[in-house]
Write an enzyme that holds these catalytic residues in place. Structure first.
Site, PDB file in Angstrom:
ATOM      1  N   ASP A 164       0.815  -1.173   0.072  1.00 26.31           N
ATOM      2  CA  ASP A 164      -0.056  -0.077  -0.032  1.00 26.31           C
ATOM      3  C   ASP A 164       0.884   1.303  -0.154  1.00 26.31           C
ATOM      4  O   ASP A 164       0.339   2.369   0.022  1.00 26.31           O
ATOM      5  CB  ASP A 164      -0.932   0.045   1.071  1.00 26.31           C
ATOM      6  CG  ASP A 164      -0.099  -0.085   2.479  1.00 26.31           C
ATOM      7  OD1 ASP A 164       0.981  -0.223   2.588  1.00 26.31           O
ATOM      8  OD2 ASP A 164      -1.107  -0.092   3.566  1.00 26.31           O
ATOM      9  N   SER A 165       2.210   1.052  -0.020  1.00 28.83           N
ATOM     10  CA  SER A 165       3.285   2.166  -0.041  1.00 28.83           C
ATOM     11  C   SER A 165       3.022   2.834  -1.584  1.00 28.83           C
ATOM     12  O   SER A 165       3.489   3.736  -1.960  1.00 28.83           O
ATOM     13  CB  SER A 165       4.666   1.750   0.183  1.00 28.83           C
ATOM     14  OG  SER A 165       4.802   0.622  -0.663  1.00 28.83           O
ATOM     15  N   ASP A 171      -0.659  -6.061   0.211  1.00 36.40           N
ATOM     16  CA  ASP A 171      -1.136  -5.388   1.553  1.00 36.40           C
ATOM     17  C   ASP A 171      -2.724  -5.222   1.568  1.00 36.40           C
ATOM     18  O   ASP A 171      -3.407  -4.837   0.479  1.00 36.40           O
ATOM     19  CB  ASP A 171      -0.544  -3.810   1.596  1.00 36.40           C
ATOM     20  CG  ASP A 171       0.823  -4.189   2.336  1.00 36.40           C
ATOM     21  OD1 ASP A 171       0.970  -4.949   3.392  1.00 36.40           O
ATOM     22  OD2 ASP A 171       1.769  -3.020   1.874  1.00 36.40           O
ATOM     23  N   LYS A 213      -0.904  -9.386   3.516  1.00 36.70           N
ATOM     24  CA  LYS A 213      -0.413  -8.858   4.546  1.00 36.70           C
ATOM     25  C   LYS A 213      -1.294  -7.770   5.636  1.00 36.70           C
ATOM     26  O   LYS A 213      -1.860  -6.882   5.013  1.00 36.70           O
ATOM     27  CB  LYS A 213       0.911  -8.186   4.339  1.00 36.70           C
ATOM     28  CG  LYS A 213       1.807  -7.614   5.238  1.00 36.70           C
ATOM     29  CD  LYS A 213       3.124  -7.280   4.898  1.00 36.70           C
ATOM     30  CE  LYS A 213       3.354  -5.902   4.218  1.00 36.70           C
ATOM     31  NZ  LYS A 213       3.088  -4.822   5.034  1.00 36.70           N
ATOM     32  N   GLU A 222      -1.403  -5.621   9.042  1.00 39.50           N
ATOM     33  CA  GLU A 222      -0.478  -4.854  10.029  1.00 39.50           C
ATOM     34  C   GLU A 222      -1.046  -4.971  11.496  1.00 39.50           C
ATOM     35  O   GLU A 222      -2.168  -4.960  11.740  1.00 39.50           O
ATOM     36  CB  GLU A 222      -0.240  -3.175   9.702  1.00 39.50           C
ATOM     37  CG  GLU A 222       0.618  -2.913   8.365  1.00 39.50           C
ATOM     38  CD  GLU A 222       0.742  -1.525   8.133  1.00 39.50           C
ATOM     39  OE1 GLU A 222       0.390  -0.737   9.036  1.00 39.50           O
ATOM     40  OE2 GLU A 222       1.111  -1.339   7.146  1.00 39.50           O
ATOM     41  N   GLU A 282       9.637  -3.921  10.705  1.00 42.11           N
ATOM     42  CA  GLU A 282       9.883  -2.509  10.133  1.00 42.11           C
ATOM     43  C   GLU A 282      10.436  -1.487  11.223  1.00 42.11           C
ATOM     44  O   GLU A 282       9.751  -1.411  12.399  1.00 42.11           O
ATOM     45  CB  GLU A 282       8.885  -1.907   9.677  1.00 42.11           C
ATOM     46  CG  GLU A 282       9.131  -0.739   8.869  1.00 42.11           C
ATOM     47  CD  GLU A 282       8.033  -0.168   7.733  1.00 42.11           C
ATOM     48  OE1 GLU A 282       8.183   0.957   7.387  1.00 42.11           O
ATOM     49  OE2 GLU A 282       6.824  -0.750   7.690  1.00 42.11           O
TER      50      GLU A 282
END
Length: 412
Positions: free
Chosen positions: A122-123, A175, A206, A208, A276
């Site tokens: 999603d970056s 993501d 993924k 978070e 991270e």
């Protein structure tokens, strides 16, 4: 002495007739799962039955070398990266590679580099769409990027196959964007994970966060049949809560909490974990504690593997006269932005001075007969075309005068 068949598929059929096909294939055909020495050690008695008098058990060096070559062929014939092969890599101390990709061309480049995993991150919100954070990314946008990456990987693999090579098929991880999995109703997360797999073409998703609720969500998604990668430490989707892009785990208490979060996600069924922006000693402690692989980004060298953002590592945003923001943990392996700027400058210059396109880049021509016929057709209505051209030029000239006088409010 019976020589082994030259075709490794024929050999596979003969071997599997003597043993469990699943047992042999899982050891011999997944690239790197076990060394040829290990396979020979475990299966020499059976191989000797398939090839009587071949002498593997007795240690015939020449026979062993030939069989090792066949095993390597078996291993290279199926190179799809799976969650199991990644776990095996960690157990054998082999580093795992992952790079982000967001579109068709970047996916082709990453696949050709034989990375283990591609993360459709999603970056993309920041490096592709120009947002300040990852939070604005929607599920529909993520699926759009995932589909492009999936097509790029398939196209790259097919192009490689045509050259009689054995392409590596990376594991595709997408993501789950902010606002698609955090709800108390766990079925919302599962439903959206299904979309990422079925519509986006991803192998895994993924999520978070390492809270107890997040662990429940991961368990529910995994039980629903979708592989999940966890992500703890700096979780960009939660910057509103953590106060920005800040390193995590820098106090002993918070570092210990990260270990607990990692264990929680492993117990929930996550196949791997991104760490991270945490201290390297903390990342190593987490890695040593877990059975599943850890993928570091700004977390030191003690993790099972590393991931970097495509644009950052290749210097996509670099310019000869200035450098865009680069994370402290990111090493620049190329200055692609410089080459892009140079290429665009050269194109502009050649168009303006008339050197592009030259005859070399004007390949489409008419034969002499058709060219004469075309000239005759132009002559037939030349007067009418000239009149229309004059009228159009007069109007445009008036518009130019208005523009030069800034009558529309613009500035020179």
């Amino acid at each position: 002495m019976m020589n082994p068949p030259s075709n490794h598929l024929t050999m596979l059929k003969r071997v599997t007739s003597m043993m469990s096909r699943r047992s042999f294939f899982s050891r011999a055909s997944r690239l790197g799962h076990e060394s040829s020495d290990g396979i020979l050690k475990n299966y020499s008695p059976t191989l000797d039955k398939v090839f009587p008098g071949y002498g593997l058990v007795s240690g015939n060096v020449q026979a062993k070398q030939k069989m090792e070559n066949i095993i390597r062929q078996l291993q290279s014939s199926r190179r799809s990266v799976t969650t199991l092969s990644l776990a095996s890599k960690k157990r054998r101390g082999k580093k795992i590679t992952m790079v982000t990709a967001y579109d068709y061309p970047s996916a082709m480049h990453v696949q050709r580099a034989n990375m283990d995993m591609i993360l459709v991150g999603d970056s993309a919100a920041m490096v592709e769409l120009g947002f300040d954070t990852t939070q604005p990314m929607t599920l529909e946008q993520m699926i759009h990027h995932c589909q492009a990456v999936h097509r790029g990987v398939i196209a790259s693999i097919n192009a490689t196959k045509s050259k009689m090579e054995k392409p590596k098929v990376p594991l595709l991880v997408g993501d789950m964007p902010f606002g698609t999995y955090e709800y108390k109703d766990l079925d919302i997360a599962l439903k959206n994970a299904y979309k990422m797999v079925k519509e986006g073409g991803m192998d895994a998703v993924k999520l978070e966060g390492g809270s107890k609720h997040r662990a429940k969500t991961i368990r529910h998604v995994v039980d629903g049949g979708v592989a999940v990668m966890g992500h703890i430490g700096l979780t960009p989707q939660a910057i509103s809560v953590i106060g920005g892009f800040r390193a995590q785990g820098r106090t002993s208490k918070r570092a210990r909490e990260l270990v607990d979060e990692a264990l929680r996600l492993q117990d929930a069924g996550a196949f791997a974990l991104v760490l991270e922006c945490v201290p390297s000693n903390v990342a190593k402690a987490v890695t040593d504690t877990l059975e599943i692989p850890t993928i570091g980004i700004g977390a030191g060298s003690g993790t099972s593997g590393q991931v970097l953002v495509y644009h950052d590592m290749l210097g996509m945003m670099s310019h000869p006269h200035h450098q865009e923001f680069m994370p402290k943990f990111c090493k620049s392996y190329a200055n692609v932005g410089h080459a892009i700027t140079e290429g665009l400058d050269a194109f502009k210059r050649e168009v303006e001075d008339g050197t592009f396109p030259s005859e070399e880049y004007s390949p489409y021509v008419m034969n002499e007969e058709e060219e004469k016929a075309f000239d005759l057709l132009l002559e037939q209505d030349k007067a009418e075309r000239d009149r229309k051209h004059h009228e159009a030029a007069k109007k445009l000239k008036q518009a130019d005068e208005y523009e030069q006088l800034s009558l529309y409010g613009g500035k020179d």
